[in-house]
Design an enzyme around this catalytic site. Sequence first.
Site, short mmCIF file in Angstrom:
data_model
loop_
_atom_site.label_atom_id
_atom_site.label_comp_id
_atom_site.label_asym_id
_atom_site.label_seq_id
_atom_site.Cartn_x
_atom_site.Cartn_y
_atom_site.Cartn_z
N HIS A 1 -23.75 17.52 -25.93
CA HIS A 1 -22.53 18.20 -25.48
C HIS A 1 -22.21 19.38 -26.40
CE1 HIS A 1 -20.65 14.63 -23.03
NE2 HIS A 1 -21.87 14.96 -22.63
N GLU B 1 -37.91 34.52 -32.18
CA GLU B 1 -38.88 33.70 -32.90
C GLU B 1 -38.77 32.22 -32.54
OE1 GLU B 1 -41.97 32.77 -35.64
OE2 GLU B 1 -41.36 34.63 -34.64
N HIS C 1 -20.74 21.56 -19.39
CA HIS C 1 -20.97 20.17 -19.77
C HIS C 1 -21.88 20.07 -21.00
CE1 HIS C 1 -22.07 15.85 -18.28
NE2 HIS C 1 -22.34 15.97 -19.56
N GLU D 1 -49.10 33.36 1.70
CA GLU D 1 -50.26 33.59 2.55
C GLU D 1 -50.05 34.79 3.46
OE1 GLU D 1 -48.28 30.96 2.39
OE2 GLU D 1 -49.39 29.07 2.42
N SER E 1 -43.87 28.73 0.36
CA SER E 1 -45.21 28.61 0.94
C SER E 1 -45.40 27.24 1.55
CB SER E 1 -46.27 28.85 -0.14
OG SER E 1 -47.56 28.54 0.33
N LYS F 1 -41.08 26.10 7.75
CA LYS F 1 -40.82 27.52 7.53
C LYS F 1 -40.33 28.24 8.79
CE LYS F 1 -43.43 29.77 4.64
NZ LYS F 1 -44.63 30.47 4.12
#
Length: 529
Positions: free
Chosen positions: A157, A180, A230, A325, A428, A462
Amino acid sequence: MELLSPSSSVAINVDVVGGSSTGMKQSQSMVLKSKSATVSSACLERKEVDDTKALVAELCRHFYTLGWVLGTGGSVTIKVHDESVPRSHQIIVMSPSGVQKERMAPEEMFVMSSDGFILSLPPLKPYPYPPPKCTDCAPLFMEVYEMCNAGAVIHSHGMEACLVTMINPFSKEFRITHMEMIKGIQGHGYHDELVVPIIENTALEGELKESLTDTIRAYPKTTAVLVRNHGVFIWGDSWISAKTQAECYHYLFNAAIKLHQLGLNWSSPNHGPNHAFNGGWGCGNISRALDCMIDPSKNDPKTYMVLVFNLIVFLMRRCILLNIEGTATPISFLTDILFAYVRDSIGEHLASTYDTEETPRDVILMRSQIQDDLEQGVGGPDGEWQWLQGHVWRTGFQSKELVGVIFKDVPDALERWHASGIKVYAYSSCSREVQLLLFSYSNFGNLRKYFCGFFDTTVGNKNDPQSYFEILQTVGIERPLDMLYVTNTLQEAVAARAAGLEVRIALRPGNGLLPENHGFKTIESLLNV
């Protein structure tokens, strides 16, 4: 609290070690999710179990000093290491709920089996101590253990983890690069962009389980998930890995907050002045840019051009959903190379991997799907066959027998969108894993860094508008027109438009012909977007 959703009617009958039946009743009732291995009392009394309890208590006390687990909040869980047992089946130690973390003692820990079965309860304490209760994060910890094969999980938290989600209340990701401490995050280097997904908070921590699960699937590389307003969940292969990464994540969150206060952009490589509207940090820059457009004399020409350009970017669509595709990769790559590789390699793959847990599960899923398809009168195990296909392709990509073939304009377009702050997602019929492999092992190198997430048909067909509504909700786009969908398929274009998205159809070599008067704008290169 019910730790796991019941999938059988087998009630737990537990011998409480170091506790009492009363403590069991006051703690929680649970139901087995699957068969639980028999664990003897002697096994629970091993030195390794005691050492892990002591370690969890020590870490809780330490994290209290860092401000990560104040007010009994936050939690830590670690698996008891055993060389003779796979990590997925190792015993788990979890910190309790409602206990002052700076006073945590080893005997207050819960010990659980790998499937969430309570093996040992803490003893009852006199008033004013509450009855022993396992952490409310337990369902989330169990999900991380199962999905990520983790050895330890930390829930913090920490203030910095909370504040960094509030700077932009609409962002679904925290991104930072060229720091870094990024090197301390598993799988990352100094030049990499670290992406930490953000999920929305709920009234009860257990209610976060579904969104956490979906997010881990969408971000398979991540080892942390932020919860807005949170905190953060962080995991690693061991407690050392989890602790190290937790310290690095909190450092980076704190650095981002301080850079923001200085007006610097933590998400760009040079961390220069935060002129850009990437992520929509506040309205001050927008007002300043509008003032410049009205009266350019208020700034030098260079600043004027930067501000105006960034305003244009800000007003443009903020998100691109990219079909793969026939849009990013040639159709022939899928049909002539990927499918051919599966046909040639499936036998060897099944023979060499059938002793693993993965392949038998793939086969069972495929058989189940075939049976369902036969019963419903439809053809092809499209839903489950893709997982077995994907695992064959994974072997091919990782062995470098396969290389993802990407259209030559795609890398430049991805770089341009990335530099402009436009988030890119892929959608896809191939599984998320295959999409990751395709862009990670492409003929232009690793392009994975340019994508914020991947969607497959687990969100829906799709050609169904509802699938695009699901993607909009997952990404957090309120106005559908703020998402542009680029596809090669007319049916998908129609479905996406029905969901309110802006749509372009990609005209690529090998794609099918479009009917006249189809009503969509077309492009021949992603650089034309």
